[in-house]
Write a protein that holds these residues in place. Sequence first.
Motif, short mmCIF file in Angstrom:
data_model
loop_
_atom_site.label_atom_id
_atom_site.label_comp_id
_atom_site.label_asym_id
_atom_site.label_seq_id
_atom_site.Cartn_x
_atom_site.Cartn_y
_atom_site.Cartn_z
N SER A 1 2.15 22.38 4.95
CA SER A 1 0.84 21.94 5.44
C SER A 1 -0.19 21.99 4.33
CB SER A 1 0.38 22.82 6.62
OG SER A 1 0.00 24.12 6.20
N ARG A 2 -0.09 22.95 3.45
CA ARG A 2 -1.04 23.04 2.34
C ARG A 2 -0.81 21.92 1.33
NH1 ARG A 2 -3.27 27.90 1.09
NH2 ARG A 2 -2.20 28.14 -0.90
N ASP A 3 0.43 21.53 1.15
CA ASP A 3 0.70 20.36 0.31
C ASP A 3 0.06 19.12 0.92
OD1 ASP A 3 2.16 21.88 -1.48
OD2 ASP A 3 4.10 21.36 -0.60
N TRP A 4 0.13 19.00 2.25
CA TRP A 4 -0.50 17.87 2.95
C TRP A 4 -2.01 17.89 2.74
CZ3 TRP A 4 -4.23 17.23 6.61
CH2 TRP A 4 -4.29 15.99 7.28
N VAL A 5 -2.62 19.08 2.85
CA VAL A 5 -4.07 19.21 2.66
C VAL A 5 -4.46 18.80 1.25
CG1 VAL A 5 -5.98 20.86 2.50
CG2 VAL A 5 -4.42 20.95 4.46
N ARG A 6 -3.68 19.21 0.27
CA ARG A 6 -4.01 18.85 -1.12
C ARG A 6 -3.96 17.34 -1.33
NH1 ARG A 6 -0.86 23.35 -4.77
NH2 ARG A 6 0.47 23.52 -2.93
N ARG A 7 -2.95 16.70 -0.73
CA ARG A 7 -2.88 15.24 -0.86
C ARG A 7 -4.09 14.58 -0.21
NH1 ARG A 7 2.53 16.22 0.55
NH2 ARG A 7 2.18 15.50 2.70
N ARG A 8 -4.47 15.04 0.98
CA ARG A 8 -5.62 14.48 1.66
C ARG A 8 -6.91 14.70 0.85
NH1 ARG A 8 -3.19 11.41 4.52
NH2 ARG A 8 -3.38 11.21 6.80
N MET A 9 -7.03 15.86 0.24
CA MET A 9 -8.21 16.13 -0.58
C MET A 9 -8.29 15.16 -1.76
SD MET A 9 -8.61 20.27 -0.86
CE MET A 9 -9.29 21.25 0.47
N VAL B 1 -20.52 25.36 -0.23
CA VAL B 1 -19.12 25.57 0.15
C VAL B 1 -18.97 25.30 1.64
CG1 VAL B 1 -17.14 27.14 0.05
CG2 VAL B 1 -19.05 27.44 -1.54
N THR B 2 -17.88 24.65 2.01
CA THR B 2 -17.52 24.47 3.41
C THR B 2 -16.00 24.47 3.52
OG1 THR B 2 -17.86 23.11 5.39
CG2 THR B 2 -17.51 21.94 3.32
N GLY B 3 -15.49 24.59 4.73
CA GLY B 3 -14.05 24.63 4.93
C GLY B 3 -13.69 25.60 6.03
N SER B 4 -12.41 25.96 6.08
CA SER B 4 -11.91 26.92 7.06
C SER B 4 -10.45 27.20 6.69
CB SER B 4 -12.06 26.39 8.49
OG SER B 4 -11.85 27.41 9.43
N HIS B 5 -9.55 27.17 7.66
CA HIS B 5 -8.15 27.52 7.38
C HIS B 5 -7.22 26.63 8.19
CE1 HIS B 5 -7.40 29.65 11.27
NE2 HIS B 5 -8.72 29.76 11.23
N LEU C 1 -5.48 25.02 -6.94
CA LEU C 1 -5.08 26.21 -6.19
C LEU C 1 -5.61 27.41 -6.97
CD1 LEU C 1 -3.27 27.06 -3.70
CD2 LEU C 1 -1.49 27.51 -5.38
N ASP C 2 -6.49 28.20 -6.37
CA ASP C 2 -7.06 29.31 -7.12
C ASP C 2 -6.12 30.51 -7.10
OD1 ASP C 2 -7.41 30.74 -4.73
OD2 ASP C 2 -9.57 30.41 -4.64
N GLY C 3 -6.52 31.58 -7.79
CA GLY C 3 -5.65 32.74 -7.94
C GLY C 3 -5.34 33.44 -6.65
N ALA C 4 -6.21 33.29 -5.64
CA ALA C 4 -6.00 33.92 -4.34
C ALA C 4 -5.15 33.07 -3.41
CB ALA C 4 -7.33 34.23 -3.67
N GLY C 5 -4.78 31.86 -3.87
CA GLY C 5 -3.98 30.98 -3.05
C GLY C 5 -4.78 30.04 -2.18
N ASN C 6 -6.09 29.99 -2.35
CA ASN C 6 -6.91 29.05 -1.61
C ASN C 6 -6.80 27.66 -2.21
OD1 ASN C 6 -8.23 31.17 0.03
ND2 ASN C 6 -9.19 31.74 -1.91
N VAL C 7 -6.74 26.64 -1.36
CA VAL C 7 -6.76 25.25 -1.82
C VAL C 7 -8.24 24.84 -1.90
CG1 VAL C 7 -6.08 22.89 -1.35
CG2 VAL C 7 -4.55 24.77 -0.72
N VAL C 8 -8.68 24.48 -3.10
CA VAL C 8 -10.09 24.19 -3.34
C VAL C 8 -10.23 22.76 -3.85
CG1 VAL C 8 -12.20 24.87 -4.56
CG2 VAL C 8 -10.49 26.60 -3.93
N GLY C 9 -11.03 21.96 -3.16
CA GLY C 9 -11.37 20.62 -3.60
C GLY C 9 -12.84 20.56 -3.97
N VAL C 10 -13.14 19.97 -5.13
CA VAL C 10 -14.51 19.95 -5.64
C VAL C 10 -15.01 18.52 -5.68
CG1 VAL C 10 -16.05 20.56 -7.54
CG2 VAL C 10 -14.05 22.00 -7.04
N LEU C 11 -16.17 18.30 -5.06
CA LEU C 11 -16.89 17.04 -5.17
C LEU C 11 -18.05 17.30 -6.14
CD1 LEU C 11 -17.23 14.10 -4.13
CD2 LEU C 11 -18.86 15.03 -2.45
#
Length: 425
Positions: free
Chosen positions: A47-55, A85-89, A64-74
Amino acid sequence: MTAGADFEALRPVGERVEQDLSELAGIRAPESGGWTRTVFSEPYRASRDWVRRRMREAGLDVRLDGAGNVVGVLPGLDPAAPALVTGSHTDTVESGGRFDGVVGVLGALETVRLLRERGIRLRRDLLVVDFLGEESNDFGLSCLGSRALAGELTASDLDRRDAAGMRLGERYAGFGLEPDGVLGSAAAFARHRLAGYVELHVEQGPVLEERGVGLGVVTAIAGIERLLATFRGRADHAGTMPMGDRRDALVAAAEAVLAVRRTACGAPVHGVATTSRLVAEPGSPNVVPAAVRMHAEMRSVDTGWLSSAQLRLAEEIRELAGRSGVDVEIDWSRDNERRPVSADVHEVIAGVAGSLGEPWLPVPSGATHDAVHLARLCPMGMIFVPSRGGRSHCPEEWTDLPDIETGIRVLAGTLLRLDQPRDTL
């Protein structure tokens, strides 16, 4: 076009949001009921791979940061300006639902699409985050990703063990994350100066639906105190030991379960308490239980009540156990403190809802969220949309698409307002 543009024109594309919800819901553990993507599992990885593709498709710079969070930057127009910052899980509980957390991530993605499609450039960078492991897990610790960024995850936490004896640090490593990197993620994230965090989420309770209101503006997030009570009685033959001579640990635990419920029912404003598990030993049908471990928790946005209720509950459990001739050890652990939202962010969210003509209610959150930990780093606010029947953490969890669209409109408008210089808010 700059971020001063009219946010009322930012209307989500419902079919696109619905398609995202459907595709992400298709990634789950097939052997489990409902929707299951628990932290560190293979469905969660997918699912996280899917989120990264969508981002990436939405135009975000993804890492992917050191804590394992998927981070997309505009990227914004002013790299020196503090970021939003916005998002959730996107992880779930076992046999959970399709909307908890997911609405916040997909709502943030849709907001980015709308900004780009209308050619709106924010002054600040916008960080969209899918936080690692928000739900509680076998290690008894929720909000792993946001907790790490806030510097609240410790080396001793990595030594926590699950029922199989595996350390949390080992689970991180097995998921491709270096434990030292997890602990160092707070320092790395601190390089971002943050202007504010806004999280869109389903209410997970019945208030909005019962009141016929489509939006909640969160006032505070409940504190959570977790209880582990260990009852020690005496094993005896279940067929020969008279009832009055028994020291039955499970009877003492059963009375404690009812005491937990009574305590919460007496809360004057907002208080809930739940016993989630009893583990009895030796577990044989012809042996009086000699020991029981009871797992429970208490939550409230009223810190005074929560503190005093803990003391009263512990005293009552000890008294009840003593009547059964059973010893009890009581240990409390704090999952998170009560966290009020930022008054400024609350005011902006409410103002945006009013500008859009959307009625709203001020509501507390009895559930914890990544917002609790982001509040240590910057002003924080949350937007709720209704949950049908108040159901959540179950397959019946449901939020209507029009309500999600309304939440996204308010999220987008809030971010645009927060992007403006403070003296123009």
